[in-house]
Design a protein around this motif. Structure first.
Motif, PDB file in Angstrom:
ATOM      1  N   LYS A 406      -4.459  48.601  -4.354  1.00  0.00           N
ATOM      2  CA  LYS A 406      -3.526  49.280  -5.264  1.00  0.00           C
ATOM      3  C   LYS A 406      -4.079  49.339  -6.678  1.00  0.00           C
ATOM      4  O   LYS A 406      -4.065  50.395  -7.345  1.00  0.00           O
ATOM      5  N   VAL A 407      -4.643  48.195  -7.135  1.00  0.00           N
ATOM      6  CA  VAL A 407      -5.191  48.138  -8.484  1.00  0.00           C
ATOM      7  C   VAL A 407      -6.463  48.972  -8.583  1.00  0.00           C
ATOM      8  O   VAL A 407      -6.681  49.693  -9.569  1.00  0.00           O
ATOM      9  N   VAL A 408      -7.338  48.884  -7.537  1.00  0.00           N
ATOM     10  CA  VAL A 408      -8.591  49.654  -7.523  1.00  0.00           C
ATOM     11  C   VAL A 408      -8.276  51.151  -7.576  1.00  0.00           C
ATOM     12  O   VAL A 408      -8.911  51.919  -8.311  1.00  0.00           O
ATOM     13  N   GLY A 409      -7.277  51.573  -6.827  1.00  0.00           N
ATOM     14  CA  GLY A 409      -6.918  52.982  -6.796  1.00  0.00           C
ATOM     15  C   GLY A 409      -6.423  53.475  -8.139  1.00  0.00           C
ATOM     16  O   GLY A 409      -6.777  54.580  -8.584  1.00  0.00           O
ATOM     17  N   LYS A 410      -5.597  52.645  -8.797  1.00  0.00           N
ATOM     18  CA  LYS A 410      -5.090  53.037 -10.112  1.00  0.00           C
ATOM     19  C   LYS A 410      -6.205  53.096 -11.151  1.00  0.00           C
ATOM     20  O   LYS A 410      -6.217  53.949 -12.039  1.00  0.00           O
ATOM     21  N   THR A 411      -7.174  52.148 -11.033  1.00  0.00           N
ATOM     22  CA  THR A 411      -8.227  52.043 -12.047  1.00  0.00           C
ATOM     23  C   THR A 411      -9.278  53.133 -11.893  1.00  0.00           C
ATOM     24  O   THR A 411      -9.718  53.740 -12.890  1.00  0.00           O
ATOM     25  N   TYR A 412      -9.694  53.434 -10.644  1.00  0.00           N
ATOM     26  CA  TYR A 412     -10.834  54.340 -10.463  1.00  0.00           C
ATOM     27  C   TYR A 412     -10.492  55.633  -9.715  1.00  0.00           C
ATOM     28  O   TYR A 412     -11.355  56.498  -9.524  1.00  0.00           O
ATOM     29  N   GLY A 413      -9.281  55.805  -9.296  1.00  0.00           N
ATOM     30  CA  GLY A 413      -8.860  57.069  -8.707  1.00  0.00           C
ATOM     31  C   GLY A 413      -9.714  57.470  -7.503  1.00  0.00           C
ATOM     32  O   GLY A 413      -9.893  56.688  -6.560  1.00  0.00           O
ATOM     33  N   ARG A 414     -10.282  58.696  -7.546  1.00  0.00           N
ATOM     34  CA  ARG A 414     -11.074  59.209  -6.416  1.00  0.00           C
ATOM     35  C   ARG A 414     -12.337  58.410  -6.161  1.00  0.00           C
ATOM     36  O   ARG A 414     -12.882  58.426  -5.063  1.00  0.00           O
ATOM     37  N   ASP A 415     -12.839  57.734  -7.188  1.00  0.00           N
ATOM     38  CA  ASP A 415     -14.078  56.952  -7.016  1.00  0.00           C
ATOM     39  C   ASP A 415     -13.824  55.587  -6.392  1.00  0.00           C
ATOM     40  O   ASP A 415     -14.762  54.813  -6.181  1.00  0.00           O
ATOM     41  N   ALA A 416     -12.594  55.267  -6.095  1.00  0.00           N
ATOM     42  CA  ALA A 416     -12.269  53.943  -5.540  1.00  0.00           C
ATOM     43  C   ALA A 416     -12.991  53.706  -4.210  1.00  0.00           C
ATOM     44  O   ALA A 416     -13.452  52.599  -3.922  1.00  0.00           O
ATOM     45  N   SER A 417     -13.105  54.775  -3.402  1.00  0.00           N
ATOM     46  CA  SER A 417     -13.756  54.613  -2.083  1.00  0.00           C
ATOM     47  C   SER A 417     -15.232  54.262  -2.225  1.00  0.00           C
ATOM     48  O   SER A 417     -15.798  53.561  -1.385  1.00  0.00           O
ATOM     49  N   ILE A 418     -15.885  54.752  -3.289  1.00  0.00           N
ATOM     50  CA  ILE A 418     -17.303  54.412  -3.512  1.00  0.00           C
ATOM     51  C   ILE A 418     -17.446  52.918  -3.738  1.00  0.00           C
ATOM     52  O   ILE A 418     -18.316  52.266  -3.168  1.00  0.00           O
ATOM     53  N   LEU A 419     -16.562  52.354  -4.562  1.00  0.00           N
ATOM     54  CA  LEU A 419     -16.619  50.921  -4.841  1.00  0.00           C
ATOM     55  C   LEU A 419     -16.352  50.100  -3.591  1.00  0.00           C
ATOM     56  O   LEU A 419     -17.035  49.122  -3.316  1.00  0.00           O
ATOM     57  N   GLN A 420     -15.394  50.531  -2.805  1.00  0.00           N
ATOM     58  CA  GLN A 420     -15.010  49.740  -1.628  1.00  0.00           C
ATOM     59  C   GLN A 420     -16.066  49.787  -0.513  1.00  0.00           C
ATOM     60  O   GLN A 420     -16.045  48.964   0.384  1.00  0.00           O
ATOM     61  N   ARG A 421     -17.008  50.743  -0.594  1.00  0.00           N
ATOM     62  CA  ARG A 421     -18.083  50.799   0.408  1.00  0.00           C
ATOM     63  C   ARG A 421     -19.226  49.841   0.095  1.00  0.00           C
ATOM     64  O   ARG A 421     -20.106  49.642   0.931  1.00  0.00           O
ATOM     65  N   GLN A 422     -19.247  49.267  -1.101  1.00  0.00           N
ATOM     66  CA  GLN A 422     -20.353  48.402  -1.493  1.00  0.00           C
ATOM     67  C   GLN A 422     -20.282  47.078  -0.741  1.00  0.00           C
ATOM     68  O   GLN A 422     -19.199  46.500  -0.554  1.00  0.00           O
TER      69      GLN A 422
END
Length: 622
Positions: A406-422
């Motif tokens: 929830k926090v990642v989505g609010k902070t990075y929007g569409r780029d959240a999925s890039i972060l979560q793939r790391q």
């Protein structure tokens, strides 16, 4: 029992070639159109001999070792061989005559020229007489002419060292040898150019429009790898197992799939005391070709042979070749050196058989590791793996990153999925990472590191492959050469001492007369042999019995039976053995019983001599 001296006359290749041509074992293909170099057709005895060798191969490997037999397509789409590495690497180094354009295989040119120079040196030193080349052989083969010149001792050692490790030279290094030692085309005495790679595969196309490029397969192995998942399922998901196939160019290949962490073999204990002639890579690199006689158990224990499964197949190859008639004194196993190793292999041994041209590779046995299954899986996305249930689950603890989505989505929007793939994320209260052109600042409210317990009940792995690969054409020719000899009393009487298991015809039936009264007896004997599974031929030609037997000695027929007038009256029959020409006598049924056991290999000729009385050349006839 008579004693036979098979080595009384020195071997002459020209005599063997004349016999094979005369009896139509094989002949140049398209001969009436002038023929094509390297292409041959098998005649009746050659076809039967090849079929018998392959039949014994099936029994020896597929049946005795419980293998799964395949028959895969000859045509292969180009992407398969691009992935396997054959398009880029399946090549030989060739050189071209600078004036005529003739193309020669580079390593063979160096070998032939240096061996000819060493032969001339030996003759100059009085160590060996130079044999005369057959005129037909001269025209057919590009052999270097032997010149009687004594070489310096240091140069002799150099040449011997080069020959011992010739297979380890790269193309540029072979080119350097040609320049350094002035190695030229032996047919023209012209210089040769720099070695160039020549791909050995036959390119073709698939389909009526030709839009699908393909190749005639250079090996059957890829068919095994691409069908691995089906083979694994057929074998109830268990490894180790082996698949086998006889394919084009009369090759036989076995792919033994094994756990990379356990390359032991359940039957290795049965063969570990078998002694083999081994020529390992270190001896060759040292400039020697001296073989070592060693048990396969010792070779595996010392790490000379990499593992039990590889060692087991070396022994099985050795037993097969000896069984079909290869002379064990002219058989060795040579390990590949680094530069000659195939791109897919981690270790490889060749069964080499000595013949008139030197040592010829007839069987290769390679550890292909997981190369093929890995590259095909990566290219296609299909997992070519084994999933093995563990007897005891493996319990492990790992630190696992848990994102607050929830926090990642609010902070990075569409780029959240890039972060979560790391996968490799930093530890600590705050850190910055870059991924796919974006910069992310990771704080404790975005990511928490938790320690979790994992229970693994299934082990997943890509199996390794041990591959024995057989060239039946080469095996067939060396077998013919090892089997050929001439009778001590008459050099014109050639004999092929082929073992009964592979001989084209097992028994020759010779009726003494063409009279009608012999016909029922000939038919009876022929039928009984056929029912016993023994292939026989009747020779009722007008020539003498001696000539009929001599003709079939050349065909390698191990046994003959003669039906004469006493056979008609007394129902007796004589049994002749090819090599000794000794004859036994008995009732028709007794002789057929003994013959059946001889052909099946359950008794040998000395044992047969104890079962039937010797024939003295006289029978009582009313």
């Amino acid at each position: 029992m008579s004693v036979v001296n098979k080595s009384f006359h020195p071997f002459e290749k020209s005599r063997l070639d004349a016999l094979l041509n005369r009896r139509f074992f094989y002949a140049p293909a398209f001969e009436i159109y002038g023929g094509v170099a390297g292409l041959y057709d098998y005649g009746p005895p050659g076809s039967s001999l090849q079929a018998n060798i392959m039949s014994e191969w099936r029994k020896h490997f597929i049946i005795e070792d419980h293998m799964l037999e395949l028959d895969t397509t000859i045509m292969t789409p180009a992407p398969v061989f691009e992935t396997s590495g054959h398009v880029a690497r399946f090549a030989d180094w060739m050189v071209k005559d600078t004036k005529t354009g003739d193309v020669l295989r580079a390593d063979h040119l160096v070998k032939n020229v240096l061996e000819a120079r060493l032969a001339g040196d030996r003759e100059a030193r009085g160590l060996a007489a130079q044999p005369k080349d057959d005129e037909k052989d001269k025209k057919r083969k590009k052999k270097a002419k032997t010149v009687v010149v004594q070489l310096a001792d240091e140069l002799v050692k150099e040449f011997e060292s080069i020959l011992a490790q010739l297979d380890n030279y790269s193309g540029p290094e072979i080119g350097e040898l040609c320049r350094k030692y002035d190695i030229r085309n032996p047919d023209t005495d012209n210089e040769v150019g720099e070695p160039q790679q020549f791909n050995l595969m036959f390119a073709s196309s698939i389909g009526p429009t030709g839009q699908h490029p393909g190749y005639l397969r250079p090996e059957t192995a890829q068919g095994h790898f691409l069908n691995f998942s089906r083979l694994l399922e057929f074998n109830n998901g268990r490894v180790p197992f082996a698949s086998a196939q006889i394919g084009q160019f009369t090759m036989g290949e076995i792919e033994h799939f094994v756990d990379p962490e356990d390359k032991s073999h359940e039957k290795f204990r049965e063969v570990r005391d078998t002694v083999l002639s081994l020529l390992d890579r270190h001896v060759q690199v040292g400039g020697s070709t001296q073989v070592t006689r060693m048990t396969i158990g010792e070779a595996v224990d010392k790490g000379i042979v990499a593992n039990e499964t590889l060692g087991y197949f070396l022994v099985r190859i050795n037993l097969f070749l000896i069984k079909i008639g290869i002379n064990p004194k002219r058989l060795r196993f040579r390990q590949h050196m680094a530069n000659e190793m195939a791109h897919y292999a981690t270790d490889c041994w060749d069964a080499e058989i000595e013949n008139a041209t030197g040592w010829t590779e007839c069987v290769g046995c390679a550890d292909r590791a997981a190369y093929d299954l890995s590259v095909h899986s990566a290219r296609t996305g299909q997992p070519l793996v084994v999933r093995q249930a563990l007897k005891e689950p493996i319990v492990t603890e790992k630190e696992v990153p848990e994102f607050n989505k929830k926090v990642v989505g609010k902070t990075y929007g569409r780029d959240a999925s890039i972060l979560q793939r790391q996968v490799n994320l930093p530890k600590g209260p705050q850190a910055t990472i870059s991924a796919e052109g974006k910069v992310f600042t990771i704080t404790s409210d975005l990511l928490a590191i938790e320690r979790k317990t994992f229970k693994q009940s299934i082990r997943e792995f890509t199996p390794n492959v041990i591959e024995p690969s057989f060239g039946f054409g080469r095996i067939l020719y060396t077998l013919l050469e090892h089997s050929f000899w001439c009778r001590e009393q008459d050099i014109e009487r050639g004999v092929l001492s082929l073992p009964p298991v592979v001989a084209p015809t097992k028994v020759l039936i010779v009726p003494l007369s063409a009279k009608e009264e012999f016909d029922p007896l000939v038919q009876e004997v022929s039928t009984k042999l056929r029912k016993a599974g023994i292939f026989s031929r009747v020779d009722d030609s007008n020539t003498s019995i001696g000539k009929r037997y001599a003709r079939n000695d050349e065909l390698g027929t191990p046994f003959g039976v003669t039906l004469d007038f006493a056979s008609v009256q007394n129902r007796t029959m004589t049994l002749r053995e090819r090599d000794t020409t000794d004859q036994l006598i008995g009732s028709i049924d007794d002789v057929i019983t003994v013959l059946t056991e001889l052909v099946q290999g359950t008794i040998d000729w000395p044992a047969a001599c104890k079962r039937l009385p010797a024939y003295d050349g006289v029978q009582a006839v009313d």
